[in-house]
Design an enzyme around this catalytic site. Sequence first.
Site, PDB file in Angstrom:
ATOM      1  N   LEU A 110      -3.752  -5.075  -5.564  1.00  0.00           N
ATOM      2  CA  LEU A 110      -2.629  -4.168  -5.360  1.00  0.00           C
ATOM      3  C   LEU A 110      -1.457  -4.836  -4.629  1.00  0.00           C
ATOM      4  O   LEU A 110      -1.630  -5.411  -3.564  1.00  0.00           O
ATOM      5  CB  LEU A 110      -3.124  -2.966  -4.535  1.00  0.00           C
ATOM      6  CG  LEU A 110      -2.192  -1.754  -4.500  1.00  0.00           C
ATOM      7  CD1 LEU A 110      -2.105  -1.110  -5.867  1.00  0.00           C
ATOM      8  CD2 LEU A 110      -2.699  -0.759  -3.471  1.00  0.00           C
ATOM      9  N   ASP A 111      -0.266  -4.753  -5.197  1.00  0.00           N
ATOM     10  CA  ASP A 111       0.980  -5.198  -4.546  1.00  0.00           C
ATOM     11  C   ASP A 111       1.021  -6.692  -4.242  1.00  0.00           C
ATOM     12  O   ASP A 111       1.853  -7.138  -3.451  1.00  0.00           O
ATOM     13  CB  ASP A 111       1.241  -4.422  -3.246  1.00  0.00           C
ATOM     14  CG  ASP A 111       1.379  -2.940  -3.498  1.00  0.00           C
ATOM     15  OD1 ASP A 111       1.768  -2.567  -4.619  1.00  0.00           O
ATOM     16  OD2 ASP A 111       1.103  -2.149  -2.583  1.00  0.00           O
ATOM     17  N   ALA A 112       0.141  -7.456  -4.859  1.00  0.00           N
ATOM     18  CA  ALA A 112       0.115  -8.893  -4.581  1.00  0.00           C
ATOM     19  C   ALA A 112       0.575  -9.731  -5.769  1.00  0.00           C
ATOM     20  O   ALA A 112       0.528 -10.944  -5.720  1.00  0.00           O
ATOM     21  CB  ALA A 112      -1.290  -9.318  -4.161  1.00  0.00           C
TER      22      ALA A 112
ATOM     23  N   ARG B  72       4.560 -16.968  -0.916  1.00  0.00           N
ATOM     24  CA  ARG B  72       4.448 -15.646  -1.552  1.00  0.00           C
ATOM     25  C   ARG B  72       5.436 -15.477  -2.703  1.00  0.00           C
ATOM     26  O   ARG B  72       5.288 -14.599  -3.546  1.00  0.00           O
ATOM     27  CB  ARG B  72       4.671 -14.550  -0.496  1.00  0.00           C
ATOM     28  CG  ARG B  72       4.606 -13.117  -1.014  1.00  0.00           C
ATOM     29  CD  ARG B  72       3.231 -12.775  -1.554  1.00  0.00           C
ATOM     30  NE  ARG B  72       3.168 -11.430  -2.140  1.00  0.00           N
ATOM     31  CZ  ARG B  72       3.405 -11.186  -3.418  1.00  0.00           C
ATOM     32  NH1 ARG B  72       3.702 -12.171  -4.246  1.00  0.00           N
ATOM     33  NH2 ARG B  72       3.325  -9.949  -3.890  1.00  0.00           N
TER      34      ARG B  72
ATOM     35  N   GLY C 111       0.813  -1.212   0.000  1.00  0.00           N
ATOM     36  CA  GLY C 111       0.000   0.000   0.000  1.00  0.00           C
ATOM     37  C   GLY C 111       0.843   1.257   0.000  1.00  0.00           C
ATOM     38  O   GLY C 111       2.014   1.228  -0.365  1.00  0.00           O
TER      39      GLY C 111
END
Lengths: 265, 265, 265, 265
Positions: free
Chosen positions: A207-209, B191, A181
Amino acid sequence: MTANLLLQCPDQKGVIAAVSQLLYGFGCNVVASDQRITFDFSDIVIGPGNTAVLERAIAELASRYQMKWKLAYKNKVKRLAILVSKQDHCLYDLLIRHRSKELICEIPLIVSNHPDLKHIADTFGVPFHHLPLSKEPGAKEAQEAALEALLERENVDVGYCERHWSHTINIHHSFLPAFEGGRPYHRAHERGVKIIGATAHFATAELDAGPIIDQGVTRITHRDSVEDMIRKGRDLERLVLARAVRWHLDDRVMVYNNKTVVFED
Amino acid sequence: MTANLLLQCPDQKGVIAAVSQLLYGFGCNVVASDQRITFDFSDIVIGPGNTAVLERAIAELASRYQMKWKLAYKNKVKRLAILVSKQDHCLYDLLIRHRSKELICEIPLIVSNHPDLKHIADTFGVPFHHLPLSKEPGAKEAQEAALEALLERENVDVGYCERHWSHTINIHHSFLPAFEGGRPYHRAHERGVKIIGATAHFATAELDAGPIIDQGVTRITHRDSVEDMIRKGRDLERLVLARAVRWHLDDRVMVYNNKTVVFED
Amino acid sequence: MTANLLLQCPDQKGVIAAVSQLLYGFGCNVVASDQRITFDFSDIVIGPGNTAVLERAIAELASRYQMKWKLAYKNKVKRLAILVSKQDHCLYDLLIRHRSKELICEIPLIVSNHPDLKHIADTFGVPFHHLPLSKEPGAKEAQEAALEALLERENVDVGYCERHWSHTINIHHSFLPAFEGGRPYHRAHERGVKIIGATAHFATAELDAGPIIDQGVTRITHRDSVEDMIRKGRDLERLVLARAVRWHLDDRVMVYNNKTVVFED
Amino acid sequence: MTANLLLQCPDQKGVIAAVSQLLYGFGCNVVASDQRITFDFSDIVIGPGNTAVLERAIAELASRYQMKWKLAYKNKVKRLAILVSKQDHCLYDLLIRHRSKELICEIPLIVSNHPDLKHIADTFGVPFHHLPLSKEPGAKEAQEAALEALLERENVDVGYCERHWSHTINIHHSFLPAFEGGRPYHRAHERGVKIIGATAHFATAELDAGPIIDQGVTRITHRDSVEDMIRKGRDLERLVLARAVRWHLDDRVMVYNNKTVVFED
C-alpha cells in the site's frame, strides 16, 4: 506513425550513436530526445518499413549494450478504465479532459464499489459497472475477479482508482511518504504541517509504496480546518492525477527500481 | 512602546469586546489583529501607564474567560545563539540577514562541536565557542552542561541549531513528517519523490517531532542526484529557517498542542 | 444567521473596542476577525434582535469614525450568471464546483455570444441564452442591453465572463499587468518568459485594468509551444477563477482604490 | 576534458545520427543530451584527439545541416565580474555560493559606482573598484570606457550587474515584462498584484528587453507594504540570479531570437 522509444542501459561510449544510426537507417526521424540515466527518443516518425524488422534490430542492439527497452507506437489509442468509490472530483476531471481532447484515450467503463456516481457516468455516456463489496467470506476475492474479468473483456490498458487495485495509477491524498495509509488530511492537521500534498503513483501490492509519478503541494495555515484541507487537496489531486495519466497515456513514464523516469512535456 | 498580545480561549460571546475594551481603557492602540482559533493583537501601542497594572488587568480577564495569554513587549531585542556543526549555508544566511537588519536581534555567540566554521564567525565578528564532543563516557552530558552554561551566561532567548538541542529552532532537511531522522535527501532519492522540502520546527526531546513553524518545497526530477537535491535543498533550508527565526524574533509564533499558530507578515 | 462585516477607516484609538462593544451589545458573537488596513469581522453570529436597528447603530458608529462599511448577511445565497464565449474549461469547472457544493450559490443562467457550449448547459440543467453579436451598426449596444435585461430579470448578483462586460469577474490569460489585451499566450511565447500566469479581476470599463482578486502562475520552458502554454494555462485559469468566485460569493473581497482586500480562507 | 555542445538547426532526418556518429568517431562519450528545438549534448567526455580537428568536423557537419553551433570546453573556468550599486544581498549571495563551490568560477573584481559595499569585497578578499559617476558632460561615457578597460584587463567572461551595462546578466526586480523600468515594487504595490517576481536576463541596449534566463515568483497579500515586497523580493532575486549565473557558467544557456534555451540541471 510516430512512436516513443525508451531505453535504459549502463553508461558506455557510442550508445547514442548506435541507436541514432539504427533509427536513421530505418528511415526514422527523431523529433525529440532526452537522455541522462536513460534514453528517451520521443515522437519518432517511423519510416515506411516493417516495424517487426525495426523491433528485431532494436532488440539486437539492446542485447549488445545490456539495454532494457520499450517501443510505444502512438497509433494505438489506449483504453482507460476509471475505478472510483464515492468521491467525484477526479472522475469529473478525467471525463472533462477526455472530452476536451486533453487526454487522448478511450474510456470504455467506469467501475465502482458504490452506486453513488452512476449519474456522472450517465451524463458523459460512459458505461457504469457497480461491483459491490459484501462482508461475506471470499467477497473481496470475488469482487476482484469480477473486476479483472471486466478489465480484460474491455481490453483496458490503464486504470485510475480511488482505492487500491493492482496495475493502476492511484492518487494518494498526501505528500508521500508522509501520511501513508488512511485519513491523511486528518493526520496532517493533527501534525500541524504547513504544506499539504497529493501523490500520483502506480499501485503495487504494498500500500502507498509504488513508484511515484508526480506530486503537487499547496500551503496551508493554522486557520485551515480538516475540511479546508480536503477542499484545497481536491484541486491538487485533480491536477496531479491528470498529469500522471496524460504522461502515462503518452508513454512518457518508465519504471525502474520502484522509481519513475518521467519525460515531462 | 509596542507589544504583541497572543490569547487563546474557548469560543464565547463578548471576548473580543472585553479584550478590546480593556486595551482601550489602558490607552492602547491596536494596529493589527487576527483572530480565529486564538486572538492576536499585534503591534499594540502601549499607553503611558504602568505595564504591571496592564498585565494584572489582562490576567484577571484571562482567568474569567479561561484564556492562555502571552504579552511580548517589542522594546526588548532578543538574543540569538547560533548552534552549528559543519554546514555553513544557514550560518551565512542568518549573519547576513542580521547585518542587513532583516533579523532584528543580537547574536552574542556561535557554538559548534567542530572548529570548521570559526572563520565565518571571525569574518562577521561574532565570538565562536568550540564545544567538542569526545567519545568518553559522560562526554555528551558534559558538552550539554557547558552549552547550557554558555547560553545562560549570554542571556540567550532563542537558538538555531543544525543538530538537536533543547529550546531551539531546528531546520530539518526534509518535508516532515516524511523522512524523519538521518540522511533525508538520500532516502528521498531512494524513494523517488518528485518534490523535496525543508522544515523549521521547535526542537523537542522527541527527534523531529516538535511543533512545525514553517515548511518549503521545490520540484525535482529523476535526473537529480543526491548531490543536486542537497544543493537545491540548501536554498530551501535558508529561506524556511530565516522565516521561522524572523517570525519567532517578532513574537508571531505561539505553540499549543504541539502545533504552531503563526501570524505571518 | 451569520454575516460578514467589512470596515475601512483611518487608524485611530478605540475603533476595535467600539465596534466590538457594539456587536457584543447586540448579542453578536464574532467568530473570526482580521484587521490591518481594514477590519473584517467575519462569520458574526447575529443576535436575535432587529437587523435594521443593528445597521443603524453601525451607520452611526461609522459616521463617528469616518468608516466605510459593508454588512453582508450570509443567509442570502447569491445568484451567479456565467458568461462564456467558446472555451469550456472554466464553465465546466464552475458547474462542477457548484454541484459539489464547493461554490454555494444559485446559477440561474449561462449566456454566450456563440451557441457552441449549449450542450454543457443542458448536461447540467442550466438555462442557456444565446445572444449573438452581428456586425450591424448598433448590434453591440443591443446585445449589451439584452444582457442587462436578462441579468436584471434573473436577479443576478455576480457574473463570470470570458469576455468583458461590466460588473463581472473576468479571468485574464496572463500574469497582469504583463500581456494586457489579446493573445497573451502568443505574446508570452514570443517574449520568452519562463513563467506564465492567470489573473482573476473585476471587469472595469478600462480593459484588463480592474482590481485584481487573485493570480496564479506555473513554470514553463523553451520546449513549451503556444499550445502547451494554453493547455497549462487552462488549469491555472480554472483554479484562480474558482478561488476568486468563491471568495466573492463568501463576501471576502472588498475593493478600494482599484485594489482588493481579500480575507483568504 | 568535458564539453557542452549546443546545436540549432532546421528539423530534418538523420541529424542526431550524424552528430552522434561524429562524436563517437572522435572517441567522445555523450553523458547527457536533450533535444527539442535545438540539440544539447552536454558533459561530452572529449576523446584524446586534437580538439581543433573535432571542431573542424563539427563545422563541416554544421554547414551541411544549416546548424548554428557552440562547443564549450569545461576545462576553462570562467571569470566573473560583479557590478553592483548599493544593494548588498545579491553580492553576498554570489560570493558565498562561490566560496562554497556552488558557483565554479573566478571572481577577479567587484565594480561599483558607489563606495558603500567595499567592506564586503574586503571581507571576501576580492579587489574592489570604485568608478564614480559625476554629472559632468561625458562622465557616463568615461565611466563606461573605464569599466570596459577593467573588464578587458581582467579577462572577464561574464558579469552580473545591478544596473544596466552591456554583456552582463541583470536581475530585474519584477516579473518581466510587467513593470519594466524603475521602481517596480512601488508600481506592483500600486497596481495591487497578488504575486511578485524577479527576472534574470541578459542585458541589452534596450532596457529590460533582453533574453530572459530565469524567473521566480512569490505570493503577497494586501497586507504587504512596499517594504515587505522589497524584503520578500530580495530572496527571489538571490535565487533567480544564482540559478541564471550558474547555468551560464556551466554553458547551459543558448540565446536565439532574443529568447533563451536553458538546459536546466
